[in-house]
Structures are given as C-alpha cells and as structure tokens.
Design a protein around this motif. Structure first.
Motif, PDB file in Angstrom:
ATOM      1  N   LEU A  97      11.260   6.994 -16.624  1.00 44.24           N
ATOM      2  CA  LEU A  97      11.891   7.679 -17.752  1.00 44.24           C
ATOM      3  C   LEU A  97      10.857   8.369 -18.637  1.00 44.24           C
ATOM      4  O   LEU A  97      11.142   9.410 -19.235  1.00 44.24           O
ATOM      5  N   THR A  98       9.661   7.814 -18.712  1.00 46.88           N
ATOM      6  CA  THR A  98       8.589   8.467 -19.454  1.00 46.88           C
ATOM      7  C   THR A  98       8.209   9.784 -18.784  1.00 46.88           C
ATOM      8  O   THR A  98       7.993  10.796 -19.458  1.00 46.88           O
ATOM      9  N   VAL A  99       8.151   9.793 -17.458  1.00 47.96           N
ATOM     10  CA  VAL A  99       7.855  11.025 -16.730  1.00 47.96           C
ATOM     11  C   VAL A  99       8.975  12.041 -16.944  1.00 47.96           C
ATOM     12  O   VAL A  99       8.716  13.235 -17.152  1.00 47.96           O
ATOM     13  N   VAL A 100      10.220  11.591 -16.911  1.00 47.81           N
ATOM     14  CA  VAL A 100      11.347  12.501 -17.147  1.00 47.81           C
ATOM     15  C   VAL A 100      11.255  13.095 -18.547  1.00 47.81           C
ATOM     16  O   VAL A 100      11.490  14.293 -18.745  1.00 47.81           O
TER      17      VAL A 100
ATOM     18  N   SER B 273       2.849   6.286 -18.915  1.00 46.58           N
ATOM     19  CA  SER B 273       3.529   6.104 -17.639  1.00 46.58           C
ATOM     20  C   SER B 273       2.665   5.304 -16.662  1.00 46.58           C
ATOM     21  O   SER B 273       3.162   4.392 -15.988  1.00 46.58           O
ATOM     22  N   ILE B 274       1.394   5.622 -16.587  1.00 44.54           N
ATOM     23  CA  ILE B 274       0.487   4.901 -15.688  1.00 44.54           C
ATOM     24  C   ILE B 274       0.339   3.447 -16.118  1.00 44.54           C
ATOM     25  O   ILE B 274       0.378   2.535 -15.282  1.00 44.54           O
TER      26      ILE B 274
ATOM     27  N   LYS C  26       0.114  16.544 -22.691  1.00 46.02           N
ATOM     28  CA  LYS C  26       0.397  15.819 -21.464  1.00 46.02           C
ATOM     29  C   LYS C  26      -0.196  14.411 -21.476  1.00 46.02           C
ATOM     30  O   LYS C  26       0.362  13.498 -20.882  1.00 46.02           O
ATOM     31  N   ALA C  27      -1.293  14.211 -22.157  1.00 44.97           N
ATOM     32  CA  ALA C  27      -2.036  12.950 -22.080  1.00 44.97           C
ATOM     33  C   ALA C  27      -1.232  11.708 -22.481  1.00 44.97           C
ATOM     34  O   ALA C  27      -1.274  10.710 -21.764  1.00 44.97           O
ATOM     35  N   PRO C  28      -0.512  11.692 -23.602  1.00 44.56           N
ATOM     36  CA  PRO C  28       0.196  10.451 -23.951  1.00 44.56           C
ATOM     37  C   PRO C  28       1.252  10.063 -22.923  1.00 44.56           C
ATOM     38  O   PRO C  28       1.391   8.889 -22.606  1.00 44.56           O
ATOM     39  N   PHE C  29       1.967  11.035 -22.391  1.00 48.42           N
ATOM     40  CA  PHE C  29       3.001  10.730 -21.412  1.00 48.42           C
ATOM     41  C   PHE C  29       2.391  10.149 -20.142  1.00 48.42           C
ATOM     42  O   PHE C  29       2.889   9.166 -19.595  1.00 48.42           O
TER      43      PHE C  29
ATOM     44  N   TRP D  26       8.527  13.579 -20.261  1.00 57.31           N
ATOM     45  CA  TRP D  26       7.424  14.529 -20.252  1.00 57.31           C
ATOM     46  C   TRP D  26       7.859  15.860 -19.626  1.00 57.31           C
ATOM     47  O   TRP D  26       7.548  16.932 -20.146  1.00 57.31           O
ATOM     48  N   VAL D  27       8.606  15.797 -18.527  1.00 56.64           N
ATOM     49  CA  VAL D  27       9.077  17.022 -17.874  1.00 56.64           C
ATOM     50  C   VAL D  27      10.031  17.776 -18.776  1.00 56.64           C
ATOM     51  O   VAL D  27       9.939  18.998 -18.927  1.00 56.64           O
ATOM     52  N   ARG D  28      10.944  17.055 -19.396  1.00 61.41           N
ATOM     53  CA  ARG D  28      11.915  17.715 -20.284  1.00 61.41           C
ATOM     54  C   ARG D  28      11.228  18.287 -21.519  1.00 61.41           C
ATOM     55  O   ARG D  28      11.650  19.317 -22.045  1.00 61.41           O
ATOM     56  N   ASP D  29      10.175  17.643 -21.998  1.00 60.05           N
ATOM     57  CA  ASP D  29       9.451  18.154 -23.162  1.00 60.05           C
ATOM     58  C   ASP D  29       8.678  19.416 -22.820  1.00 60.05           C
ATOM     59  O   ASP D  29       8.459  20.256 -23.684  1.00 60.05           O
TER      60      ASP D  29
END
Length: 66
Positions: A52-55, A10-11, A3-6, A57-60
């Motif tokens: 899109l980075t959050v999306v 994103s932040i 989770k950390a890289p995403f 992360w969710v899809r991953d």
C-alpha cells in the motif's frame, strides 16, 4: 513528494515482514504453536502495508487535477 520516504518505508516494512515470517517458522520449529498464527498474520500485514505504501507513492507521482 519525493521518492525517498516512500521507498525507505516500503523496504523497511517488507524487511520487517520477512523477519516476522522467519520468526514464525522458528516458533513452529521450537514448538510454540500458539504464537505462530499471530506472528504470521502480522507478517502478512507488514507485506500488505509495504504494498500500500508503493501504491501511495505511485498515486502521488501522478499529476494532480486542479
């Protein structure tokens, strides 16, 4: 993937979008109108990239089909 890289990407990208938005307001206040549209567009682009980075992360995080 972890989770950390995403989250950090994103932040950081959203923070860059915020900084660019503030810069666009400063440019407008100081009379540099010719640069405001470009900086504001790039600011919005950074917010879209963060989303899109959050999306991603969710899809991953969803289970993968074999």
């Amino acid at each position: 993937m972890s989770k950390a890289p995403f989250v950090s990407v994103s932040i950081a990208t959203a923070a860059l979008g915020t900084a660019l938005g503030a810069m666009a307001l400063q440019l407008r206040a100081h009379g540099y109108e010719q640069y405001v549209e470009s900086v504001a567009t790039f600011s919005v682009l950074m917010y879209i990239t963060a989303a899109l980075t959050v999306v991603t992360w969710v899809r991953d995080g969803r289970p993968h089909a074999n």
